[in-house]
Scaffold this motif. Structure first.
Motif, short mmCIF file in Angstrom:
data_model
loop_
_atom_site.label_atom_id
_atom_site.label_comp_id
_atom_site.label_asym_id
_atom_site.label_seq_id
_atom_site.Cartn_x
_atom_site.Cartn_y
_atom_site.Cartn_z
N ALA A 80 0.84 -1.21 0.00
CA ALA A 80 0.00 0.00 0.00
C ALA A 80 0.87 1.25 0.00
O ALA A 80 0.57 2.23 -0.72
N ASP A 81 1.93 1.24 0.80
CA ASP A 81 2.88 2.37 0.78
C ASP A 81 3.44 2.59 -0.62
O ASP A 81 3.53 3.72 -1.12
N LEU A 82 3.87 1.46 -1.22
CA LEU A 82 4.48 1.57 -2.54
C LEU A 82 3.48 2.11 -3.55
O LEU A 82 3.80 2.98 -4.36
N GLU A 83 2.25 1.62 -3.48
CA GLU A 83 1.22 2.07 -4.43
C GLU A 83 0.96 3.57 -4.26
O GLU A 83 0.79 4.29 -5.25
N ALA A 84 0.96 4.04 -3.03
CA ALA A 84 0.76 5.47 -2.79
C ALA A 84 1.90 6.29 -3.39
O ALA A 84 1.69 7.35 -3.99
N LEU A 85 3.13 5.78 -3.24
CA LEU A 85 4.28 6.47 -3.84
C LEU A 85 4.19 6.48 -5.36
O LEU A 85 4.46 7.50 -6.01
N ILE A 86 3.81 5.33 -5.95
CA ILE A 86 3.68 5.26 -7.42
C ILE A 86 2.68 6.31 -7.89
O ILE A 86 2.94 7.06 -8.82
N ARG A 87 1.54 6.38 -7.20
CA ARG A 87 0.51 7.33 -7.63
C ARG A 87 0.98 8.77 -7.46
O ARG A 87 0.65 9.65 -8.25
N ALA A 88 1.77 9.02 -6.43
CA ALA A 88 2.27 10.38 -6.21
C ALA A 88 3.29 10.77 -7.28
O ALA A 88 3.39 11.94 -7.65
N GLU A 89 4.03 9.79 -7.79
CA GLU A 89 5.05 10.06 -8.81
C GLU A 89 4.45 10.11 -10.21
O GLU A 89 5.15 10.44 -11.17
N ALA A 90 3.17 9.69 -10.33
CA ALA A 90 2.56 9.53 -11.65
C ALA A 90 1.66 10.69 -12.01
O ALA A 90 0.93 11.22 -11.17
N ARG A 91 1.72 11.04 -13.26
CA ARG A 91 0.75 11.96 -13.84
C ARG A 91 -0.55 11.19 -14.14
O ARG A 91 -1.64 11.71 -14.06
N ASP A 139 -2.71 -6.43 -11.57
CA ASP A 139 -2.34 -6.84 -10.21
C ASP A 139 -1.43 -5.76 -9.61
O ASP A 139 -1.79 -4.60 -9.60
N ASP A 140 -0.26 -6.14 -9.15
CA ASP A 140 0.64 -5.17 -8.53
C ASP A 140 1.49 -4.41 -9.53
O ASP A 140 2.28 -3.54 -9.15
N LEU A 141 1.36 -4.74 -10.81
CA LEU A 141 2.16 -4.05 -11.84
C LEU A 141 1.44 -2.81 -12.33
O LEU A 141 0.34 -2.88 -12.88
N PHE A 142 2.06 -1.66 -12.09
CA PHE A 142 1.55 -0.39 -12.60
C PHE A 142 2.46 0.10 -13.73
O PHE A 142 3.67 0.23 -13.53
N GLY A 166 6.86 12.60 -17.91
CA GLY A 166 6.33 12.12 -19.18
C GLY A 166 6.82 10.74 -19.56
O GLY A 166 6.41 10.20 -20.59
N PHE A 167 7.68 10.14 -18.76
CA PHE A 167 8.18 8.80 -19.06
C PHE A 167 7.09 7.77 -18.77
O PHE A 167 6.42 7.85 -17.74
N VAL A 168 6.95 6.80 -19.64
CA VAL A 168 6.03 5.70 -19.40
C VAL A 168 6.85 4.50 -18.95
O VAL A 168 7.71 4.01 -19.70
N CYS A 169 6.61 4.05 -17.73
CA CYS A 169 7.43 2.98 -17.17
C CYS A 169 6.70 2.29 -16.03
O CYS A 169 5.71 2.78 -15.50
N ALA A 170 7.24 1.13 -15.68
CA ALA A 170 6.68 0.37 -14.57
C ALA A 170 7.02 1.05 -13.25
O ALA A 170 8.10 1.64 -13.08
N THR A 171 6.08 1.00 -12.31
CA THR A 171 6.33 1.39 -10.92
C THR A 171 6.81 2.83 -10.79
O THR A 171 7.45 3.20 -9.80
#
Lengths: 250, 250
Positions: free
Chosen positions: A78-89, A96-99, A106-111
């Motif tokens: 959950a922590d990681l997912e919150a960080l991913i969302r904060a770093e993402a536009r 599943d767990d792969l974002f 503007g980079f498109v990348c995993a996590t």
């Protein structure tokens, strides 16, 4: 990519085509926030024979992020997912767990480029630099002063997955001192006709090449690429991001 | 990527991290269908100092296709579109005259990899090899016999566009004599913890690196990459194609 000084359509010879050498830069300590990365790199470059005009410095994103203090704590998914969302536009795809996200750069990348490995401890993760082009420009300025070279080319590289292909390759997320794209429009091919295809992402090819000596588990945080034909200039990695109106895989 | 002989977590030193050199192979003539490409490459490699164990030969797709007679005529956009559709398993995206297709090999690329530049004349286009892995294996077998090396690594490279990024980079469309992916699962990072991320597409990184000396307009059809840590084996470029069940951008 190699400058053809013989005129359009001329076959290359050994005087116009150079060997490219990729040298690992060794001896950097484990980086801490606030460390003088440029100074440490300068010492390592000196041990590797110094910096010459045309040499391209490729630095792993991870050490840049560490020196810039781009660390965060994640003790759960959950922590990681919150960080991913904060770093993402924007989240482009999720399975599943792969974002797969579009970062604020503007980079498109995993996590969102967030990394777990080679971190100081198991609960620390490493974020991408806030502005990798600025990070590259800062290193270029410091190293230029140190070695008496105007704006030496610097690339910040990270390992990215790709659509449609397995495995990662290193690409340029920050660029300074060079043009990241070599424009072949208007160039004549060896039969003397104008080339149709457009641009080579030479900064990405340099990042991939440097990774051959920087492998993930090895702690080689930087490399010098010598002998490549780069166009000096004030380009940036943002030029390597496909503009939305040309993006066929949104 | 570099073999760490010091055990998990050990910092690399100059004895375990090598310099990588990329040498252009010069002096190949313009290829004609039926030409002995392996023999011509062997002569060029001899002029470049011969082939050693661990050297990776990277050959431009275009010269392989020419030697294999993979030429077609296209005198109009309609002709070209028919060829693209014949080379494609499926059209993934289309915008005006730009087709992004999945080729019969499984590669996702513009124009089914069909090329207009560096062709014998303006109405001739060059198709991808029917089986680039087999093309690479054939070259590896011939060069192995010639130089007395068992199954030297050979990569057939082509310039591909990418999703989300501008410009092209060279990637591996054919592989022989090596593993195209280096699996880091189970590898310990320099802090001694298991790496989470999975695989590096080293064949693609080698193709990109070789392109630094092979630029499109220059007529350098091949390069040797020396000093890279490759895993010898019987891998193929089909391993670099994302399987449909993992493809998030169909």
């Amino acid at each position: 990519m190699v400058e053809n000084t013989e005129g359009a359509g001329a076959a290359p010879d050994s005087s116009t085509v150079r060997e490219v050498r990729i040298s690992p830069l060794l001896g950097l300590p484990a980086l801490q926030p606030g460390d003088d990365l440029a100074g440490l790199l300068a010492k390592s470059i000196e041990r590797a024979g110094g910096l010459s005009v045309g040499d391209v410095l490729v630095v792993a994103q991870k050490v840049v992020s560490k020196a810039e203090g781009r660390l965060a704590r994640a003790t759960s998914q959950a922590d990681l997912e919150a960080l991913i969302r904060a770093e993402a536009r924007r989240v482009r795809r999720r399975r599943d767990d792969l974002f797969i996200v579009e970062t604020h750069h503007g980079f498109v990348c995993a996590t969102a480029g967030i990394d777990h490995s080679n971190t100081p401890d198991a609960e620390t993760v490493i974020l991408l630099p806030v502005n990798p082009d600025a990070s590259a420009a800062g290193l270029s300025a410091h190293l230029g002063t140190h070695f008496g070279i105007e704006a030496p080319p610097v690339i910040i590289a990270d390992s990215f997955g790709r659509a449609w292909r397995t495995g990662t390759v290193d690409i340029a997320i920050g660029v300074a001192g060079m043009e990241p794209l070599i424009d072949l429009r208007g160039t004549l091919d060896w039969a003397g006709r104008e080339l149709e295809s457009t641009q080579v992402a030479v900064a990405d090819e340099l990042a991939a090449a440097a990774h051959l000596v920087m492998g993930k588990a090895d702690g080689v945080p930087a490399a010098l690429v010598r002998g490549a034909a780069v166009e000096h200039g004030d380009g940036s990695a943002t030029e390597l991001v496909m503009p939305p109106e040309r993006d066929l895989f949104p």
